[in-house]
Design a protein around this motif. Structure first.
Motif, short mmCIF file in Angstrom:
data_model
loop_
_atom_site.label_atom_id
_atom_site.label_comp_id
_atom_site.label_asym_id
_atom_site.label_seq_id
_atom_site.Cartn_x
_atom_site.Cartn_y
_atom_site.Cartn_z
N GLU A 1 0.85 -1.15 0.02
CA GLU A 1 0.10 0.09 0.05
C GLU A 1 0.95 1.18 0.04
O GLU A 1 0.49 2.17 -0.67
CB GLU A 1 -0.81 0.17 1.34
CG GLU A 1 -1.89 -1.02 1.30
CD GLU A 1 -3.29 -0.32 0.54
OE1 GLU A 1 -3.08 0.77 0.22
OE2 GLU A 1 -4.38 -1.14 0.65
N ASP A 2 1.82 1.19 0.85
CA ASP A 2 2.75 2.43 1.02
C ASP A 2 3.52 2.73 -0.56
O ASP A 2 3.64 3.72 -0.75
CB ASP A 2 3.97 1.98 2.05
CG ASP A 2 3.18 2.30 3.37
OD1 ASP A 2 2.02 2.71 3.69
OD2 ASP A 2 3.92 1.86 4.52
N ALA A 3 4.01 1.68 -0.97
CA ALA A 3 4.75 1.86 -2.19
C ALA A 3 3.99 2.09 -3.21
O ALA A 3 4.18 3.12 -3.97
CB ALA A 3 5.26 0.40 -2.74
N VAL A 4 2.73 1.94 -3.22
CA VAL A 4 1.61 2.47 -4.31
C VAL A 4 1.36 3.86 -4.01
O VAL A 4 1.44 4.61 -5.01
CB VAL A 4 0.37 1.58 -4.45
CG1 VAL A 4 -0.67 2.06 -5.17
CG2 VAL A 4 0.60 0.15 -4.87
N GLN A 5 0.83 4.28 -2.53
CA GLN A 5 0.64 5.59 -2.37
C GLN A 5 1.84 6.24 -3.06
O GLN A 5 1.75 7.43 -3.52
CB GLN A 5 0.65 5.57 -0.87
CG GLN A 5 -0.27 6.73 -0.47
CD GLN A 5 -1.60 6.81 -1.17
OE1 GLN A 5 -2.24 5.74 -1.10
NE2 GLN A 5 -2.14 7.88 -1.25
N GLU A 6 3.19 6.04 -2.44
CA GLU A 6 4.43 6.82 -2.78
C GLU A 6 4.57 7.21 -4.35
O GLU A 6 4.79 7.98 -4.86
CB GLU A 6 5.82 6.14 -2.36
CG GLU A 6 5.75 6.27 -0.85
CD GLU A 6 7.08 5.67 -0.40
OE1 GLU A 6 7.83 5.29 -1.25
OE2 GLU A 6 7.04 5.07 0.79
N THR A 7 4.23 5.97 -5.08
CA THR A 7 4.15 6.02 -6.50
C THR A 7 3.29 7.02 -7.00
O THR A 7 3.61 7.81 -8.04
CB THR A 7 3.77 4.48 -7.13
OG1 THR A 7 4.69 3.64 -6.71
CG2 THR A 7 3.78 4.62 -8.50
#
Lengths: 187, 59
Positions: free
Chosen positions: A27-33
């Protein structure tokens, strides 16, 4: 722009889960993306180009995560299991292209989807595929990428991609049949 | 005449792209005569359905 980006969210999240195996981290990685994409947003791209671009950013985020946690990270896969998979096809079709182990009728397959034990078998069978074939299958059927995107992601030709998907499906089908649908078990 | 192996490839392709009318015709004709490949087609649809639920069921 944000709304457009959100359309790609599901696919990005599944892609991230495939690499990171942890929902919160994914989730975090997608949010940052998505945040990074917003900051450099370019509205002149086509839908499919946007997705390729977003996946490119996401790959960097995933690599960052692995670097930060100092875990070994590899998206590269090897070719050395190709021979073994030629053999798989020869177990399934004879020289005349006929089924050797013909597919059998599966009893109430939808029922299997409700059972935890089935998912354990599904996962086992998926891991049992060669790395390349398993990855092609997961990118196509679990993440939901188009074949062109898979070719690009795995750096393989279109015909190789077609072969991988076909073999993955043959292998997975065979495995599920043996380990689940035709397996004797108490219900 | 296409073999079961050929048809299984086209059936796999049909999960990823629309078949040409010629391919569709070859598949349809073959499936009329071959219950093995018909089952294979059902199984491919099942794999697709299962894979689509993969992450839902892992939670």
């Amino acid at each position: 722009m944000l709304k457009d980006l959100n359309n790609h969210r599901t696919i990005l999240l599944r892609y991230a889960l495939l690499q990171l195996h942890d929902e919160a981290v994914a989730e975090d990685a997608v949010q940052e993306t998505l945040l990074a994409a917003l900051q450099t947003g370019d509205s002149f791209r086509s839908e499919s180009a946007v997705r390729t671009w977003l996946i490119g950013i996401l790959k960097h985020k995933i690599a960052d995560h692995y670097r930060a946690t100092e875990r070994h990270y590899s998206m590269e896969s090897s070719n050395d299991d190709e021979d073994q998979n030629e053999a798989l096809e020869q177990l399934i079709f004879n020289g005349k292209g006929r089924w050797i182990g013909a597919p059998s009728a599966w009893n109430n397959p939808d029922h299997a989807l409700e059972q935890d034990e089935f998912w354990a078998v599904f996962e086992w069978c998926q891991k049992n595929l060669s790395e390349q074939h398993g990855r092609a299958f997961m990118l196509r059927e679990i993440v939901g990428l188009e074949t062109e995107e898979i070719c690009e992601d795995m750096n393989i030709s279109h015909s190789a991609c077609r072969v991988y998907l076909h073999r993955a499906r043959l292998g997975l089908r065979e495995c599920l049949e043996q380990r689940w649908f035709n397996a004797k078990r108490e219900l | 005449m296409k073999t079961c192996k050929d048809i299984s490839e086209l059936l796999s392709d049909s999960m990823d792209r629309p078949l040409t009318w010629r391919e569709r015709w070859a598949v349809r004709l073959h499936l009329l005569m071959c219950r093995h490949c018909s089952r294979f087609q059902n199984h491919l649809h099942f794999l697709h359905k299962a894979a689509g639920r993969y992450y839902l069921n892992k939670r």
